[in-house]
Design a protein around this motif. Structure first.
Motif, short mmCIF file in Angstrom:
data_model
loop_
_atom_site.label_atom_id
_atom_site.label_comp_id
_atom_site.label_asym_id
_atom_site.label_seq_id
_atom_site.Cartn_x
_atom_site.Cartn_y
_atom_site.Cartn_z
N GLU A 533 27.03 30.00 57.58
CA GLU A 533 26.08 30.86 58.28
C GLU A 533 26.71 31.66 59.41
O GLU A 533 26.25 32.76 59.73
CB GLU A 533 24.93 30.00 58.85
CG GLU A 533 24.02 29.41 57.80
CD GLU A 533 24.48 28.03 57.32
OE1 GLU A 533 25.69 27.74 57.46
OE2 GLU A 533 23.64 27.27 56.82
N LYS A 555 19.65 29.85 50.59
CA LYS A 555 18.41 30.04 51.36
C LYS A 555 18.71 30.66 52.73
O LYS A 555 17.97 31.53 53.21
CB LYS A 555 17.70 28.71 51.53
CG LYS A 555 17.10 28.17 50.23
CD LYS A 555 16.46 26.80 50.44
CE LYS A 555 15.86 26.27 49.15
NZ LYS A 555 15.28 24.91 49.32
N SER A 556 19.79 30.22 53.37
CA SER A 556 20.14 30.75 54.68
C SER A 556 20.49 32.23 54.57
O SER A 556 20.12 33.04 55.43
CB SER A 556 21.32 29.98 55.27
OG SER A 556 20.98 28.64 55.54
N ILE A 558 19.50 34.37 52.23
CA ILE A 558 18.28 35.12 51.91
C ILE A 558 17.48 35.36 53.19
O ILE A 558 17.00 36.48 53.44
CB ILE A 558 17.44 34.36 50.87
CG1 ILE A 558 18.12 34.42 49.49
CG2 ILE A 558 16.03 34.95 50.79
CD1 ILE A 558 17.45 33.56 48.44
N ALA A 559 17.33 34.32 54.00
CA ALA A 559 16.57 34.47 55.25
C ALA A 559 17.25 35.47 56.18
O ALA A 559 16.59 36.29 56.83
CB ALA A 559 16.45 33.11 55.94
N PHE A 560 18.58 35.42 56.24
CA PHE A 560 19.35 36.35 57.07
C PHE A 560 19.12 37.79 56.61
O PHE A 560 18.89 38.69 57.42
CB PHE A 560 20.83 35.98 56.98
CG PHE A 560 21.77 36.99 57.57
CD1 PHE A 560 22.00 37.02 58.94
CD2 PHE A 560 22.42 37.93 56.76
CE1 PHE A 560 22.86 37.96 59.49
CE2 PHE A 560 23.28 38.86 57.30
CZ PHE A 560 23.50 38.88 58.68
N GLU A 562 16.56 38.95 54.74
CA GLU A 562 15.15 39.31 54.90
C GLU A 562 14.86 39.79 56.32
O GLU A 562 14.12 40.76 56.54
CB GLU A 562 14.25 38.13 54.56
CG GLU A 562 14.15 37.86 53.06
CD GLU A 562 13.31 36.63 52.74
OE1 GLU A 562 13.09 35.82 53.66
OE2 GLU A 562 12.90 36.48 51.57
N ALA A 563 15.47 39.10 57.30
CA ALA A 563 15.24 39.47 58.70
C ALA A 563 15.76 40.86 59.00
O ALA A 563 15.31 41.52 59.95
CB ALA A 563 15.92 38.44 59.61
N THR A 599 13.42 36.60 44.88
CA THR A 599 13.88 37.42 46.01
C THR A 599 14.58 38.68 45.51
O THR A 599 15.18 38.69 44.43
CB THR A 599 14.84 36.62 46.90
OG1 THR A 599 15.24 37.45 48.01
CG2 THR A 599 16.10 36.20 46.13
N THR A 601 16.55 40.19 47.89
CA THR A 601 17.56 40.36 48.96
C THR A 601 18.98 40.29 48.40
O THR A 601 19.87 40.98 48.89
CB THR A 601 17.40 39.27 50.03
OG1 THR A 601 17.50 37.99 49.39
CG2 THR A 601 16.07 39.39 50.74
#
Length: 809
Positions: A533, A555-556, A558-560, A562-563, A599, A601
């Motif tokens: 990360e 998952k980390s 994808i979240a990064f 998306e933000a 997703t 992303t």
């Protein structure tokens, strides 16, 4: 001068299409990366590892309007201004043109062949003859089927004689070279182990090389090789050796001091002793070859003695060094002619680590009106930011060139001015004749460093790359591993060469390695292995593509993304098929596919796995199982995603032993750097670790050497201290005689413990002096075996404080 029409009458062709004017042809092109201005170039679409027909469009965009091709179905409508000549074989057409051009040269052509020493003999003969003759020589090692043709194209009547190398690696190659070179005088240097795999026996190899002399008037050779019976009838044989029948008889060879040898020879009732500045066996034989050539050409023993005394070792390699103020220095200061200048300029523009390009150039031999014009034309084609000239005869360039240009009358003037010249963030080519000693300039602007050096042979790396490429079908992509500082060989320096040779992907271990490559002009796709990360921002900022190996990382990431509202970021999915290191397990494919489908992303570009034991026949069944498991689950993943991924599983050993694992792409690692774990390929070692002797001491029996007194001497000994220790990456396990190094071809062992910055060698039984060069790993495989490790570890552990010197040529 040649025009398209005249060339059409020279080469065998099937048909042609000419449009517009009858073009004048000056340059022969075959590599679009080296085309500066294509208007007077004839492009040969060679079919080798890459098919030149695929690059016609690129050559056309660079201004080329004349092509020799063999592909019948070229859509010529998209090249409305282009002229085409169709032939059966493009290489044969190029060689036919080179042969015709050579036959217009009516002065002596000297053909040189042998296993080793060809280039040295060529360079030394040029040096020895230059005071009396204008000598043309084939540039660097242009001795192949392609290289000889290109070398001959630059031959013209401004020269009094020509020296042309001929090198072969297998049977059937020499006839083409012989028909092009047509030497009047032949030189055979020696027969050795180089390219031995291409011939059934040493005798076959010798017979093949002898074909070069089929139409020569005479041949010069060392009599210790049985070449005489293979030569054509009527050919004058002029030999040297220790036999009564030799034309030049060697009576005695003795060492003189530290650096010289005295060679006593007899020739035509005369006896003379020559002092030469070399002592190694190879150099002495090369000097004897040159001496015999000069005698054949009519030089007196006295004149030859004066010339030989001035011979100097040749640094025949174009070196890439680290400079001060974040500069890169290309040092090519052993000779200067148009052909070698063009090669050096090509290498300069291959470097992408700096936008700014500077040329430091000296005057060259024989600069007459014709050569002046050619030099001006060559420099006008280069996109240089600055030119520094040395030599008053180059004054005419200052007013003719649009590039900012400064002239210095002598090298000393430039050296004095260096303190006021701001070299920063640029690549500097230093190119000059030996007489100008521009190596002093190179030394002034190069960064100072530790005296232990790792030499990186970029020619060898390129050779290894092409060796592996030759095994692959044309549609299989190639990913090159440059992780761990390119297995100790460097970062952007190696990546630049790989980018120039159009590999498809690079792979690094950490994001920082990828960032450095991007900062130095590398624009290839780069995959980052096992990111976490903390480096996501770097991946995004520098367009680095991560390996995704677990749900946590996926998952980390994808979240990064998306933000930041990022979509379709390229990623590479790793499946664990048996290594059990990193990767998704096969049973996790359904869950993985669902997460990827949910997703937008990320967009997987490739899917891969790692073969556990592809180099071991004992585990072939397991390797086969890995491949099948991989294919099965890749298909499953692709069905969910709705598109095909790039598939890759073959590593270096997989490329050699498992063609069924090539799939869409292969990953080339340690083999690129010359380590042949499978023993099946003709690879060349890329890295050579060298150091020097700091001090030699004479010690009595019973004395001890090193920490803890572990090096006990059982006899009176000479002990040398060398500048390498465990801080440089020389493992402490090499202590106590385990480590072997080499001095002037002589093997020596370590004594006592390895220190942090140095270690000691027993040189009692060999000839060694302070400041002598020392080869640290004479045999990398043996060294690794001696301490129970693998070559990978020895290479990657060489410290970054060890200076890397890159050479090409």
């Amino acid at each position: 001068m040649y025009t398209l029409t005249s060339i059409l009458a020279i080469i065998d062709h099937q048909r042609y299409r000419f449009v517009g004017l009858d073009l004048e042809i000056v340059d022969l092109a075959y590599d679009t990366r080296k085309i500066r201005h294509g208007g007077q170039s004839l492009f040969f679409a060679l079919r080798s590892i890459r098919d030149g027909h695929q690059f016609i469009g690129e050559a056309y965009r660079k201004g080329v309007r004349a092509f020799v091709v063999s592909q019948a179905d070229i859509d010529t409508s998209i090249y409305p201004e282009a002229n085409f000549i169709w032939v059966e074989q493009v290489m044969a057409a190029l060689q036919q043109l080179a042969q015709y051009h050579r036959m217009q040269f009516k002065k002596p052509v000297i053909g040189i062949t042998g296993s080793n020493g060809k280039t040295v003999v060529k360079e030394w003969l040029t040096q020895l003859l230059l005071g009396d003759k204008r000598v043309y020589q084939s540039p660097k090692s242009y001795n192949s089927q392609l290289g000889v043709a290109l070398a001959l194209w630059n031959l013209n009547d401004d020269y009094d004689c020509a020296l042309i190398e001929a090198g072969i690696s297998q049977e059937g190659e020499m006839e083409n070279l012989a028909s092009m070179i047509r030497p009047d005088l032949g030189i055979f240097t020696n027969i050795g182990v180089a390219h031995a795999s291409g011939f059934p026996s040493k005798q076959h190899k010798l017979a093949e090389k002898a074909k070069l002399f089929a139409q020569a008037e005479a041949v010069i050779f060392p009599s210790r090789y049985p070449i005489a019976p293979l030569l054509p009838d009527g050919l004058l044989q002029f030999s040297f050796g220790d036999k009564e029948t030799d034309d030049v008889r060697i009576l005695q060879i003795e060492r003189e001091g530290r650096a010289h040898a005295a060679v006593r020879v007899a020739y035509q009732q005369e006896v003379a002793t020559f002092s030469i500045p070399f002592q190694d066996k190879a150099s002495i034989e090369n000097v004897l070859t040159c001496l015999t050539v000069l005698l054949y050409m009519g030089y007196s023993l006295e004149a030859i003695s004066q010339k030989l005394a001035l011979l100097r070792p040749l640094e025949m390699r174009l070196q890439l060094k680290t400079g001060k103020n974040n500069c890169s220095i290309i040092d090519d200061t052993y000779s200067n002619d148009l052909a070698s200048l063009q090669i050096a300029l090509d290498f300069l523009f291959q470097q992408q680590q700096h936008r700014k390009k500077t040329l430091i150039l000296s005057d060259m031999e024989g600069l007459d009106a014709k050569l002046r014009g050619k030099l001006l034309s060559l420099l006008q084609k280069q996109e240089l930011d600055r030119i520094l000239l040395v030599g008053e005869r180059l004054q005419y360039l200052v007013s003719e060139l649009t590039t900012p240009t400064q002239l210095y009358a002598q090298t000393e003037d430039l050296l004095f001015a260096l303190k006021d010249i701001a070299f920063t963030d640029e690549t500097i080519l230093v190119k000059g004749s030996r007489a100008y000693h521009l190596e002093d300039v190179s030394q002034q602007i190069a960064a100072k460093s530790h005296e232990t050096v790792l030499e990186i042979n970029l020619n060898a790396l390129e050779h290894n790359l092409q060796t592996f490429r030759s095994l692959l079908p044309a549609d299989v992509k190639l990913m090159a591993m440059v992780k761990a500082f390119s297995y100790g060989s460097g970062s952007y320096e190696v990546a630049n060469l790989l980018q120039f040779n159009k590999v498809d992907y690079l792979t690094v271990a950490f994001a920082d390695e990828g960032v450095e490559l991007r900062q130095h002009g590398i624009n290839l796709p780069i995959m980052v292995l096992s990111p976490d990360e903390q480096v996501f921002e770097s991946l995004l900022a520098h367009q680095l593509e991560p390996e995704i190996y677990s749900f946590r990382i996926l998952k980390s990431f994808i979240a990064f993304l998306e933000a930041r509202q990022i979509t379709d970021f390229p990623v590479h999915i790793k499946i664990d098929t048996g290594m059990h290191r990193l990767g998704f397990m096969p049973e996790e494919m359904e869950r993985l596919a669902g997460l990827l489908q949910a997703t937008d992303t990320v967009r997987p570009k490739s899917v891969f796995s790692h073969l556990v034991a592809s180099g071991s026949a004992a585990h072939d069944a397991f390797t086969e199982e890995q491949i099948q498991v991989f294919l099965q689950h890749v298909t499953q993943l692709e069905e969910h995603l709705g598109y095909r991924l790039v598939r890759h599983i073959a590593n270096t050993s997989g490329i050699v032993r498992w063609p069924s694992a090539y799939l869409d792409m292969v990953r080339l690692g340690i083999g690129l750097y010359g380590v042949d774990m499978d023993g099946q390929l003709d690879l060349e070692m890329v890295s050579t670790l060298k150091t020097t002797i700091t001090q030699i001491k004479a010690l009595k029996a019973g004395e001890t050497v090193g920490y803890d007194r572990k090096g006990v001497l059982y006899r009176d000994s000479r002990i040398a201290t060398v500048k390498i220790g465990y801080a440089d990456g020389y493992n402490r396990r090499f202590g106590q005689g385990v480590g072997k190094m080499m001095i002037a071809g002589q093997t020596v062992h370590t004594v006592g413990s390895i220190c942090m910055d140095m270690c000691m060698l027993d040189v009692t039984d060999v000839l060694a002096h302070e400041e002598d060069e020392v080869l640290v790993f004479p045999d990398l495989m043996q060294a690794a075996h001696a301490i129970g490790t693998i070559p990978y570890e020895l290479l990657v552990n060489i410290s970054s404080r060890v200076k890397r010197v890159y050479f090409y040529g």
